[in-house]
Design an enzyme around this catalytic site. Structure first.
Site, PDB file in Angstrom:
ATOM      1  N   LYS A   1      41.871  52.208  -0.096  1.00 10.36           N
ATOM      2  CA  LYS A   1      40.452  52.602   0.582  1.00 10.36           C
ATOM      3  C   LYS A   1      39.499  52.939  -0.689  1.00 10.36           C
ATOM      4  O   LYS A   1      38.468  52.369  -0.764  1.00 10.36           O
ATOM      5  CB  LYS A   1      40.701  53.977   1.505  1.00 10.36           C
ATOM      6  CG  LYS A   1      39.478  54.224   2.005  1.00 10.36           C
ATOM      7  CD  LYS A   1      39.658  55.443   3.021  1.00 10.36           C
ATOM      8  CE  LYS A   1      38.418  56.153   3.441  1.00 10.36           C
ATOM      9  NZ  LYS A   1      38.299  57.143   4.358  1.00 10.36           N
TER      10      LYS A   1
ATOM     11  N   HIS B   1      75.492  58.035  13.804  1.00 13.75           N
ATOM     12  CA  HIS B   1      76.618  58.057  12.626  1.00 13.75           C
ATOM     13  C   HIS B   1      76.124  58.906  11.445  1.00 13.75           C
ATOM     14  O   HIS B   1      76.872  58.716  10.460  1.00 13.75           O
ATOM     15  CB  HIS B   1      77.001  56.573  12.350  1.00 13.75           C
ATOM     16  CG  HIS B   1      77.458  56.021  13.753  1.00 13.75           C
ATOM     17  ND1 HIS B   1      78.921  56.164  13.887  1.00 13.75           N
ATOM     18  CD2 HIS B   1      76.802  55.215  14.537  1.00 13.75           C
ATOM     19  CE1 HIS B   1      79.129  55.385  15.334  1.00 13.75           C
ATOM     20  NE2 HIS B   1      77.878  55.149  15.611  1.00 13.75           N
TER      21      HIS B   1
ATOM     22  N   GLU C   1      48.589  55.200  -8.140  1.00 14.51           N
ATOM     23  CA  GLU C   1      49.651  54.396  -8.049  1.00 14.51           C
ATOM     24  C   GLU C   1      49.434  52.799  -7.892  1.00 14.51           C
ATOM     25  O   GLU C   1      50.183  51.898  -8.553  1.00 14.51           O
ATOM     26  CB  GLU C   1      50.630  54.828  -6.900  1.00 14.51           C
ATOM     27  CG  GLU C   1      51.147  56.181  -6.890  1.00 14.51           C
ATOM     28  CD  GLU C   1      50.326  57.124  -6.516  1.00 14.51           C
ATOM     29  OE1 GLU C   1      49.258  57.225  -6.661  1.00 14.51           O
ATOM     30  OE2 GLU C   1      50.982  58.309  -6.012  1.00 14.51           O
TER      31      GLU C   1
ATOM     32  N   GLU D   1      50.268  64.652   7.436  1.00 17.66           N
ATOM     33  CA  GLU D   1      49.160  64.669   6.525  1.00 17.66           C
ATOM     34  C   GLU D   1      47.825  65.240   7.537  1.00 17.66           C
ATOM     35  O   GLU D   1      47.015  65.845   6.994  1.00 17.66           O
ATOM     36  CB  GLU D   1      48.821  63.225   5.889  1.00 17.66           C
ATOM     37  CG  GLU D   1      47.954  63.326   4.846  1.00 17.66           C
ATOM     38  CD  GLU D   1      47.767  62.065   4.092  1.00 17.66           C
ATOM     39  OE1 GLU D   1      46.959  61.083   4.497  1.00 17.66           O
ATOM     40  OE2 GLU D   1      48.169  61.861   3.049  1.00 17.66           O
TER      41      GLU D   1
ATOM     42  N   LYS E   1      48.214  65.812  -7.668  1.00 15.24           N
ATOM     43  CA  LYS E   1      47.488  64.662  -8.605  1.00 15.24           C
ATOM     44  C   LYS E   1      46.732  65.392  -9.807  1.00 15.24           C
ATOM     45  O   LYS E   1      46.932  64.550 -11.006  1.00 15.24           O
ATOM     46  CB  LYS E   1      46.214  64.059  -7.750  1.00 15.24           C
ATOM     47  CG  LYS E   1      46.782  62.929  -6.579  1.00 15.24           C
ATOM     48  CD  LYS E   1      45.552  62.484  -6.088  1.00 15.24           C
ATOM     49  CE  LYS E   1      45.692  61.969  -4.715  1.00 15.24           C
ATOM     50  NZ  LYS E   1      44.540  61.491  -4.189  1.00 15.24           N
TER      51      LYS E   1
ATOM     52  N   GLY F   1      42.474  56.813   6.015  1.00 15.88           N
ATOM     53  CA  GLY F   1      43.667  56.230   5.371  1.00 15.88           C
ATOM     54  C   GLY F   1      44.840  56.009   6.233  1.00 15.88           C
ATOM     55  O   GLY F   1      45.225  54.919   6.660  1.00 15.88           O
ATOM     56  N   ARG F   2      45.157  56.847   7.105  1.00 16.67           N
ATOM     57  CA  ARG F   2      46.339  56.965   7.861  1.00 16.67           C
ATOM     58  C   ARG F   2      46.063  56.348   9.485  1.00 16.67           C
ATOM     59  O   ARG F   2      47.039  56.184  10.257  1.00 16.67           O
ATOM     60  CB  ARG F   2      47.105  58.229   8.196  1.00 16.67           C
ATOM     61  CG  ARG F   2      45.803  59.381   8.550  1.00 16.67           C
ATOM     62  CD  ARG F   2      46.621  60.660   8.203  1.00 16.67           C
ATOM     63  NE  ARG F   2      45.819  61.876   8.259  1.00 16.67           N
ATOM     64  CZ  ARG F   2      44.903  62.494   7.362  1.00 16.67           C
ATOM     65  NH1 ARG F   2      45.314  61.809   6.132  1.00 16.67           N
ATOM     66  NH2 ARG F   2      44.151  63.548   7.648  1.00 16.67           N
TER      67      ARG F   2
HETATM   68  O1  F6P Z   1      48.014  60.727   0.028  1.00 17.83           O
HETATM   69  C1  F6P Z   1      46.469  60.636  -0.123  1.00 17.83           C
HETATM   70  C2  F6P Z   1      45.758  59.446   0.373  1.00 17.83           C
HETATM   71  O2  F6P Z   1      44.291  59.818   0.246  1.00 17.83           O
HETATM   72  C3  F6P Z   1      46.095  58.917   1.751  1.00 17.83           C
HETATM   73  O3  F6P Z   1      45.307  59.784   2.739  1.00 17.83           O
HETATM   74  C4  F6P Z   1      45.570  57.493   1.660  1.00 17.83           C
HETATM   75  O4  F6P Z   1      46.474  56.998   2.716  1.00 17.83           O
HETATM   76  C5  F6P Z   1      46.369  57.149   0.526  1.00 17.83           C
HETATM   77  O5  F6P Z   1      45.986  58.456  -0.393  1.00 17.83           O
HETATM   78  C6  F6P Z   1      45.999  56.042  -0.352  1.00 17.83           C
HETATM   79  O6  F6P Z   1      44.736  55.956  -0.507  1.00 17.83           O
HETATM   80  P1  F6P Z   1      43.736  54.648  -0.802  1.00 17.83           P
HETATM   81  O7  F6P Z   1      43.697  53.987   0.237  1.00 17.83           O
HETATM   82  O8  F6P Z   1      42.483  55.279  -1.427  1.00 17.83           O
HETATM   83  O9  F6P Z   1      44.565  54.057  -2.113  1.00 17.83           O
END
Ligand code: F6P
Length: 533
Positions: free
Chosen positions: A198, A372, A204, A341, A500, A255-256
């Site tokens: 987003k 199990h 990452e 979240e 972060k 995002g979620r």
């Molecule tokens: O973990 C925090 C967060 O902002 C989530 O809410 C989101 O889904 C994820 O990081 C990834 O964010 P982005 O889509 O901006 O990379």
């Protein structure tokens, strides 16, 4: 912010009184004996999903009081505000409009923008799916959190509808052990990378995208523009990365809740545009149900209210999700982000500390695997953990015998949790594997099940794209409901920021030539020194 705190309502006090008098000691076995219509009274039919809520530790009075609670906190007005695009994500000043992403053309807010991107994205998905022309046989989605978990969950769930010649891969973790084994099996010329973020700034995702791009070039790949596409709200950052094909979305998509947007591109490539549209249609049907059904028959609202009852009156701290469909193997992980979240908050909308619990821990594994592993604890452990079973009536595989066994186990587990087994009953049974050195009563005590352990069963006819859409939307609105009752902002996630920021401070210390633990606590400094030794 104008809202009524749940713990100041008349219904909250009434629920507390009702819990003391009839809730704490409610015995499900007695309730079923007493109430001959209990199953019917707690059955709810929503689009694509039937729910049996009768094996829960509540009665009709509890449900009535919970609905009164919902009315007192203005749940319906808050729901309507969400659908109308009011800025209910108050800490970020944003609307929350994932429902607009699945509204039919011309019906929801921002319809032209939404359907413009959707049409373009689905056209692109169809081009990729024409693998003879596109040459693409592998798609790698690089994203994390909401830019990963939705597609990663839905793609295997809809495997019966998936393109047989395209393999989907998901890379999320910044740990290089995630991307390395994926790349090892790929060739640049038949691989498409989707960089899903987003913000297009997430550490990452940016790090993995850079690794993928370098790998692509090192392996002799040509035409990055054709092999890398982006799903993002930050089109400028994607362009700076060298991505020319982007599918946008908007800051009012959390995002979620974003799998319905361009973030759903891996799903669209896997199952095709027709099935992606069916997924959206199923979610929209659940949206209509949540928006219109009276609270007494409104499944997302009832599930959210039941969550409040369990968390704040029974004080249960977790809920286990057990899908008896292997395709739903990533549903618990998806729900962890969606619920924890969203509702893992400790202040109300005014920033005031909360004196009551919010999000439970959500966890689980598909049945029968969980049986199990940890079901022992669900049956005989010291904590009561409500379990959510998900059963699918018609499988998409031909093995009727396997399906019957899976369904028998699903029903048996909820039955066993509720019925339990008394010490007397255990005494009357043979226990051939029990030690002969122990007395019969001791053995029987070990073989006693307390029972009265609550569960919900959600029943789907078939795991179609439409049913999948409805199921996910059901969970979204359920989380909205409990969050609204708790008076929290379910749509921000400030809790991920601190770690972060601290990681940005530690990263240069880890890569520096010398150890610098200055200003760190002794534990972190000690660990840093060991990592660098
Ligand atoms: O973990 C925090 C967060 O902002 C989530 O809410 C989101 O889904 C994820 O990081 C990834 O964010 P982005 O889509 O901006 O990379």
């Amino acid at each position: 912010m104008d809202f009524k705190r749940c713990d100041t309502t008349i219904a909250w006090a009434a629920l507390q009184g009702h819990y003391e008098a009839h809730g704490r000691d409610l015995d499900l076995r007695e309730a079923f004996t007493r109430e001959t219509q209990r199953f019917e009274a707690f059955a709810v039919q929503a689009p694509e999903v039937f729910a049996d809520l009768s094996k829960n530790r509540w009665d009709l009075k509890t449900r009535k009081l919970l609905i009164e609670l919902a009315r007192e906190v203005d749940l319906e007005a808050r729901r309507d505000a969400m659908f109308a695009g009011a800025p209910i994500n108050t800490t970020e000043g944003r609307a929350v409009l994932h429902t607009a992403l699945r509204a039919p053309r011309g019906e929801g807010p921002f319809s032209d923008e939404v359907h413009g991107v959707l049409d373009r994205m689905l056209d692109f998905a169809e081009q990729v799916r024409d693998s003879t022309a596109s040459g693409i046989h592998h798609v790698v989605n690089i994203g994390i959190g909401g830019s990963d978990l939705g597609p990663q969950m839905v793609v295997p769930a809809l495997d019966a509808y998936a393109h047989p010649g395209i393999t989907m891969h998901f890379v999320s973790n910044v740990d290089g052990h995630d991307i390395t084994p994926v790349l090892r099996r790929l060739k640049p010329q038949n691989t498409l990378f989707i960089i899903a973020s987003k913000t297009f700034t997430t550490q990452e995702t940016m790090a993995n995208a850079a690794v993928a791009r370098q790998w692509f070039l090192d392996q002799g790949g040509t035409d990055i523009g054709r092999h890398f596409v982006g799903a993002t709200t930050n089109l400028a950052a994607a362009a700076a990365f060298g991505i020319h094909t982007t599918f946008g979305f908007w800051d009012w998509v959390g995002g979620r809740n974003s799998l319905w947007s361009a973030i759903g591109l891996p799903i669209a490539i896997a199952v095709g545009s027709e099935h992606f549209r069916a997924l959206l249609a199923g979610a929209h049907a659940m949206d209509r149900h949540f928006a219109m059904a009276p609270l007494e028959a409104n499944l997302p609202a009832l599930l959210g209210l039941l969550d409040v009852w369990y968390r704040n009156f029974h004080h249960f701290t977790s809920r286990s999700v057990a899908p008896y469909h292997q395709g739903l193997k990533r549903l618990p992980a998806y729900l962890q982000q969606l619920e924890m979240e969203s509702n893992g908050k400790c202040v109300d909308l005014d920033g005031q500390p909360l004196p009551y619990g919010t999000s439970p821990v959500v966890w689980g594994e598909p049945g029968t695997n969980g049986q199990h592993a940890y079901f022992q604890m669900l049956h005989q452990g010291t904590d009561v953990i409500p379990v959510e079973f998900i059963a699918v009536k018609h499988p998409t595989h031909p093995h009727a015998d396997l399906h019957a066994k899976a369904m028998a186990n699903c029903l048996a587990q909820s039955q066993a949790l509720m019925l339990g087994k008394s010490t007397e009953a255990a005494l009357g049974e043979r226990a051939p594997t029990a030690s002969a050195a122990l007395g019969a009563l001791t053995v029987a005590r070990h073989r006693t099940f307390p029972g009265n352990r609550p569960s919900t069963t959600l029943l789907l006819d078939q795991l179609t794209p439409r049913a999948m859409g409805a199921l996910i939307a059901l969970y979204e609105h359920r989380v909205f409901t409990s969050g609204a009752v708790w008076g929290i902002n379910s749509f921000d996630q400030w809790g991920v920021e601190l770690g972060k920021a601290l990681a940005s401070d530690l990263l240069p210390r880890l890569t520096a030539a010398t150890v610098d633990g200055s200003g760190l606590d002794a534990s972190t400094a000690g660990l840093l020194a060991r990592l660098k030794a």
